[in-house]
Each structure stands twice: as structure tokens, then as C-alpha cells.
Design a protein around this motif. Structure first.
Motif, mmCIF file in Angstrom:
data_model
loop_
_atom_site.group_PDB
_atom_site.id
_atom_site.type_symbol
_atom_site.label_atom_id
_atom_site.label_comp_id
_atom_site.label_asym_id
_atom_site.label_seq_id
_atom_site.Cartn_x
_atom_site.Cartn_y
_atom_site.Cartn_z
ATOM 1 N N ALA A 1 39.229 44.316 54.656
ATOM 2 C CA ALA A 1 39.026 43.811 53.298
ATOM 3 C C ALA A 1 38.838 44.975 52.331
ATOM 4 C CB ALA A 1 37.811 42.882 53.252
ATOM 5 N N THR A 2 39.651 44.998 51.277
ATOM 6 C CA THR A 2 39.608 46.107 50.339
ATOM 7 C C THR A 2 40.014 45.615 48.957
ATOM 8 O OG1 THR A 2 40.341 48.392 49.967
ATOM 9 C CG2 THR A 2 42.000 46.853 50.731
ATOM 10 N N ALA A 3 39.664 46.395 47.954
ATOM 11 C CA ALA A 3 39.928 46.015 46.576
ATOM 12 C C ALA A 3 41.416 46.036 46.259
ATOM 13 C CB ALA A 3 39.187 46.966 45.630
ATOM 14 N N ALA A 4 41.789 45.263 45.241
ATOM 15 C CA ALA A 4 43.098 45.374 44.597
ATOM 16 C C ALA A 4 42.815 45.754 43.145
ATOM 17 C CB ALA A 4 43.866 44.060 44.688
ATOM 18 N N PRO A 5 42.452 47.028 42.911
ATOM 19 C CA PRO A 5 41.867 47.411 41.627
ATOM 20 C C PRO A 5 42.808 47.383 40.435
ATOM 21 C CG PRO A 5 42.185 49.337 43.025
ATOM 22 C CD PRO A 5 42.498 48.145 43.863
ATOM 23 N N TRP A 6 44.103 47.218 40.660
ATOM 24 C CA TRP A 6 45.064 47.168 39.560
ATOM 25 C C TRP A 6 45.204 45.763 38.971
ATOM 26 C CZ3 TRP A 6 46.044 48.793 44.524
ATOM 27 C CH2 TRP A 6 46.536 47.815 45.387
ATOM 28 N N THR A 7 44.606 44.770 39.605
ATOM 29 C CA THR A 7 44.741 43.392 39.133
ATOM 30 C C THR A 7 43.837 43.159 37.922
ATOM 31 O OG1 THR A 7 43.032 42.656 40.677
ATOM 32 C CG2 THR A 7 45.314 42.532 41.421
ATOM 33 N N GLY A 8 44.150 42.093 37.199
ATOM 34 C CA GLY A 8 43.396 41.789 35.996
ATOM 35 C C GLY A 8 42.067 41.120 36.262
ATOM 36 N N ASP A 9 41.845 40.644 37.486
ATOM 37 C CA ASP A 9 40.569 40.016 37.835
ATOM 38 C C ASP A 9 40.000 40.731 39.062
ATOM 39 O OD1 ASP A 9 42.245 39.194 39.821
ATOM 40 O OD2 ASP A 9 42.289 37.083 39.219
ATOM 41 N N TRP A 10 38.930 40.204 39.614
ATOM 42 C CA TRP A 10 38.295 40.847 40.770
ATOM 43 C C TRP A 10 38.875 40.240 42.043
ATOM 44 C CZ3 TRP A 10 36.205 45.145 39.457
ATOM 45 C CH2 TRP A 10 35.765 45.293 38.135
ATOM 46 N N THR A 11 39.744 41.040 42.680
ATOM 47 C CA THR A 11 40.551 40.566 43.797
ATOM 48 C C THR A 11 40.371 41.479 45.009
ATOM 49 O OG1 THR A 11 42.216 39.640 42.294
ATOM 50 C CG2 THR A 11 42.907 40.063 44.563
ATOM 51 N N LEU A 12 40.322 40.863 46.192
ATOM 52 C CA LEU A 12 40.331 41.600 47.450
ATOM 53 C C LEU A 12 41.629 41.332 48.197
ATOM 54 C CD1 LEU A 12 36.733 41.091 48.928
ATOM 55 C CD2 LEU A 12 37.609 43.090 47.710
ATOM 56 N N GLN A 13 42.057 42.323 48.983
ATOM 57 C CA GLN A 13 43.153 42.145 49.933
ATOM 58 C C GLN A 13 42.573 42.139 51.342
ATOM 59 O OE1 GLN A 13 46.555 45.039 48.868
ATOM 60 N NE2 GLN A 13 44.722 46.025 48.062
ATOM 61 N N VAL A 14 43.082 41.272 52.192
ATOM 62 C CA VAL A 14 42.633 41.227 53.581
ATOM 63 C C VAL A 14 43.867 41.131 54.479
ATOM 64 C CG1 VAL A 14 41.251 40.044 55.319
ATOM 65 C CG2 VAL A 14 40.479 40.067 52.931
#
Length: 457
Positions: free
Chosen positions: A94-107
Motif C-alpha cells: 500500500a502506497t500513495a498516489a501523490p499525483w492524484t487530486g484527492d487522497w488515494t492509495l495504490q495496493v
């Protein structure tokens, strides 16, 4: 979902993901898996739904799809019925997707069939299978990948040549500036975003350098577990693309995007540790080179020709193996020699390792690392001896690397020993999909053919 349920779930996240979300409300989770080319496939779901689900479904046909979106339909032994897989999250990824417009994680998820058996042609499962073979022998494989890529000008016309990006000076990136800090500074805003995204995702970059091509960079990652490092390369490719798009340029991982420039490689450094003692199998008690060290090299020399179709998976990949262009043309091995396909870097006994310089950056990181590890594993098991160490310029030697994908696939199809390590079902599906891509490429008439053959033959 109530607030307490969300807190319980996020408490189990890796440290970097937990820090990314601190004081913020998680909006979405991207449930992803790598297909054969290394593209992230999956679903984006609201965080509240992800908290309630322990798995989701995708059709197994995602592994039968070519890079162009067509299908290797014969890849399914039962016909093209698109059977559902069960995809279960690996929460350690589980890690951030910091380029997105909201607070999103990738798993990242692992693929299983309805009986709970790992899907054999899922790339992450292929790598796990190879690592498990090492572990069954009491060995712990360690890898360190190097990622080369180009930052190029936006290109929306396939008929137009790819060009270097414009640097901050207002001039196009220049070639032949390897290790130049001034050249790195030209891409400063993009690199700053790469660092920021990597930090948000909890990834440790060992260094960024300018390579020999115009707009070509290299990122080195710290050594570690093969699956974890493949996960990071998988994540990094998306991270770097997103950073480039923020600055009106493209990041490309093509093996040979610009005709007269060097290609982009994914060099892989290998060592093997004894699980019980933690000692490097390549170094003896007095620090000397062991039989295992030479057997690993012998395995690479013997089995990498069969694995090249995996480490160089596209027709463009073979344009990289050009004499005097920073890519190997043979599988000679040498100490501190970057002209050989297999290089032994300078190091002390504890850090003794073998560098495979064959793989292109266009390969799927799970499959590229798996194929390289599989070749070394076979050498250890078969107690292969390498050829005599090569001294001098290996470009003056004979080339022994396939020049086209069709030839590489023919060699791969005959490699039953390699198939047993990677998985026979994976090998069958991979060959079918890659031959479908190759057949599609052969239907395309190139500008060279029109220019030289139209009126001259």
C-alpha cells in the motif's frame, strides 16, 4: 463505514502510507495488478468499499492481451471464456498516489483462481515462484535494479521522430553528457517531483544520474528482496510518467526511442545469501570467489539466450543491442568491464555481486528479474562453469544475442529447463501473446521500405 473502522484499517498500513494520510481522509484505493507488459490493471474503489472487501474479481484475459490491446486468444486452453480470477491485496505494498487530486492509495494484488491456487501467468506470481525455489535451497536472492529512461518532448504523432525534451535553459537536452550535473539540472523541476513522489511513496532512491543519451536519466534503487524491488520498479514507472506530464514532457521506457542515441536498460545486480548465516554465497571464508559465484555466472551465460525474449520483449528491444552504444552484444563476462553482457562490479567480499546488463527498461520488472534469477538458479543447480573471463573490449568479440524478436521466441520455446523454473503455463501463455504481437508488427510497412523499395526493386 464508521470512523472507527477506518482507523483500524489504516493502522495496519506501511509507515510511508500511514504518514501520507495522517490528518487526512482517504478517498479512494486503486486495486492494481501488473499484466504481461507491466501495465497496471485493476479497479479504483471508494475507501469505504475497500475496507469491506477482502478481494475483487478481474478476468484472466488481462494476461492474454498484447501491448496494442489485441488478444492472444489461443492463450486460454479452454477457449476465450474470460474466467474470473480472485485478486487479493498485499497490504505491504500500500502506497500513495501523490499525483492524484484527492487522497488515494495504490495496493498491489495477487491473482488466484477460484480454488485458491496462484495464477501461473501473473508476473508477480512468476517472480514469487522463482524466489521460492531459491528459498527451498536455503538461499536468499538479493537484487538491485537500475532504471534508465528518457525525458522527451511531447509526441502525439507516431509518424514523427521522438525528440529530446526542452530543458529549463530553453535548449533541447544534449547527448553525450553522461554524469554531467549541469545536464541533470536541466531537468530539475521533473526530478524534484520524482523525489517528492518517491518520498511520499516511501521509496529510497540510491541516486539519479545523467546517462549518455539526450534527455536520458538513470535511477538506482537500493538492493533488497526481488519481489519488493520489482514492486518498486512497477510503481516507479508510473511515478516517473506522472512527474514528466506535470512539466509538459513524456517519460519513455522504450528500449531504443531515438535512433542514434543509446538504449535504455534495466541492469540487475545479483547476490545470493545463505538464509541461516546471512553470508554471501559468492564469497568464501577468506573473502575469495566461490564455486557458487562462478556457477551463477555460468548459468547466466548458458540460459540468458533463452530468457532474452522475456528481458527484451518487443521488436524495438533488439535495436538496443548495437556495438559501441552502451549495450552488450554478447554474454562475455568481465570484472569492472561495461562492454561485457555480464559485469562483476568492484566491491568487497560481502558485497560481491553479478550484474546482468542484458535487460531492457521496456521489460516487465517482475518478469525481467525472474528470468535473470532463473538463469542464475539453473547455473547453481547444474553447477555450470562460465567461459574464461573476458579482458578488453567485448565489442570486438562476436555477437551472440538474437537480433530479432522472432528468433528470440524460437530459442525461448525450446528452453524446457527455463520453463520449469518460470512455470510451464506461464511460458506457454507468454509465447502465444508475444507471437501475436510479432505477427501484428510484421503487417506494418515501414517508412524505410517505402523509401528504398517502392521504386527500386
Amino acid at each position: 463505514m464508521d470512523k472507527s473502522a477506518q482507523i483500524d484499517w489504516t493502522e495496519n498500513l506501511p509507515e510511508a502510507a500511514h504518514a501520507y494520510l495522517e490528518g487526512r481522509r482517504l478517498d479512494e484505493v486503486e486495486c492494481i495488478i501488473s499484466d504481461l507488459p507491466g501495465i497496471a490493471r485493476g479497479k479504483a474503489v471508494p475507501a469505504s468499499k475497500f475496507a469491506r472487501q477482502s478481494y475483487f474479481h478481474l478476468p484472466d484475459s488481462i494476461f492474454f492481451q498484447t501491448i496494442t490491446g489485441d488478444w492472444g486468444e489461443a492463450a486460454s486452453e479452454e477457449g476465450f471464456i474470460e474466467r474470473d480470477m480472485v485478486l487479493r491485496p498485499d497490504m505491504t505494498t500500500a502506497t500513495a498516489a501523490p499525483w492524484t487530486g484527492d487522497w488515494t492509495l495504490q495496493v498491489i494484488h495477487d491473482a488466484y483462481d477460484r480454488h485458491g491456487t496462484a495464477v501461473p501467468f501473473s508476473p508477480r506470481n512468476v517472480l514469487k515462484r522463482v524466489v521460492a525455489l531459491y528459498e527451498a535451497q536455503g538461499w536468499k536472492p538479493v537484487v538491485a535494479p537500475e532504471m534508465e529512461f528518457y525525458l522527451v518532448a511531447r509526441n502525439i504523432d507516431p509518424a514523427k521522430d521522438i525528440e529530446p525534451m526542452m530543458g529549463r535553459s530553453g535548449r533541447p537536452a544534449a547527448a553525450r553528457q553522461a554524469y554531467s550535473m549541469t545536464a541533470v539540472d536541466e531537468f530539475g523541476p521533473v526530478i524534484d517531483d520524482i523525489y517528492d513522489f518517491a518520498e511520499a511513496q516511501g521509496f529510497e532512491i540510491d541516486g539519479i544520474t545523467q546517462e549518455g543519451g539526450a534527455g536520458q536519466l538513470e535511477i538506482n534503487l537500493r538492493h533488497g528482496n526481488p519481489v519488493k524491488l520489482a514492486d518498486e520498479v512497477f510503481f516507479f514507472k508510473r511515478l516517473i510518467r506522472e512527474a514528466a506530464l506535470r512539466h509538459d514532457c513524456f517519460a519513455t521506457f522504450m528500449a531504443k526511442p531515438i535512433a542514434d542515441e543509446p538504449g535504455s536498460a534495466m541492469h540487475i545486480h545479483h547476490s545470493v545469501l545463505d538464509i541461516e548465516t546471512g553470508q554471501n554465497l559468492f564469497s568464501g571464508p577468506q573473502g575469495g570467489e566461490t564455486d557458487a559465484f562462478f556457477h551463477f555466472i555460468g548459468g547466466l551465460q548458458t540460459h540468458l539466450p533463452s530468457a532474452i525474449a522475456v528481458m527484451a520483449p518487443y521488436v524495438n528491444s533488439y535495436r538496443r543491442y548495437v556495438k559501441d552504444h552502451a549495450a552488450p552484444i554478447n554474454l562475455e563476462w568481465g570484472r569492472d568491464n561495461r562492454t561485457t553482457g555480464i559485469r562483476i562490479p568492484l566491491s568487497g567480499p560481502e558485497a560481491r555481486r553479478v550484474e546482468n546488463r542484458l535487460g531492457g527498461m521496456d521489460c516487465n520488472p517482475y518478469l525481467g528479474i525472474a528470468a535473470s534469477l532463473a538463469s542464475g538458479y539453473l547455473g547453481l543447480m547444474e553447477e555450470r562453469r562460465p567461459s574464461k573471463q573476458f579482458k578488453g573490449d567485448a565489442y570486438e568479440g562476436e555477437g551472440d544475442i538474437p537480433r530479432v524478436l522472432g528468433q528470440a521466441l524460437d530459442i525461448f520455446d525450446e528452453a524446457t529447463a527455463l520453463h520449469e523454473v518460470l512455470g510451464p503455463e506461464f511460458a506457454r501463455v507468454y509465447s502465444i501473446v508475444k507471437r501475436a504481437e510479432y505477427d501484428e508488427f510484421l503487417q506494418v510497412i515501414s517508412p524505410w521500405e517505402r523509401e528504398h523499395l517502392l521504386l527500386n526493386v
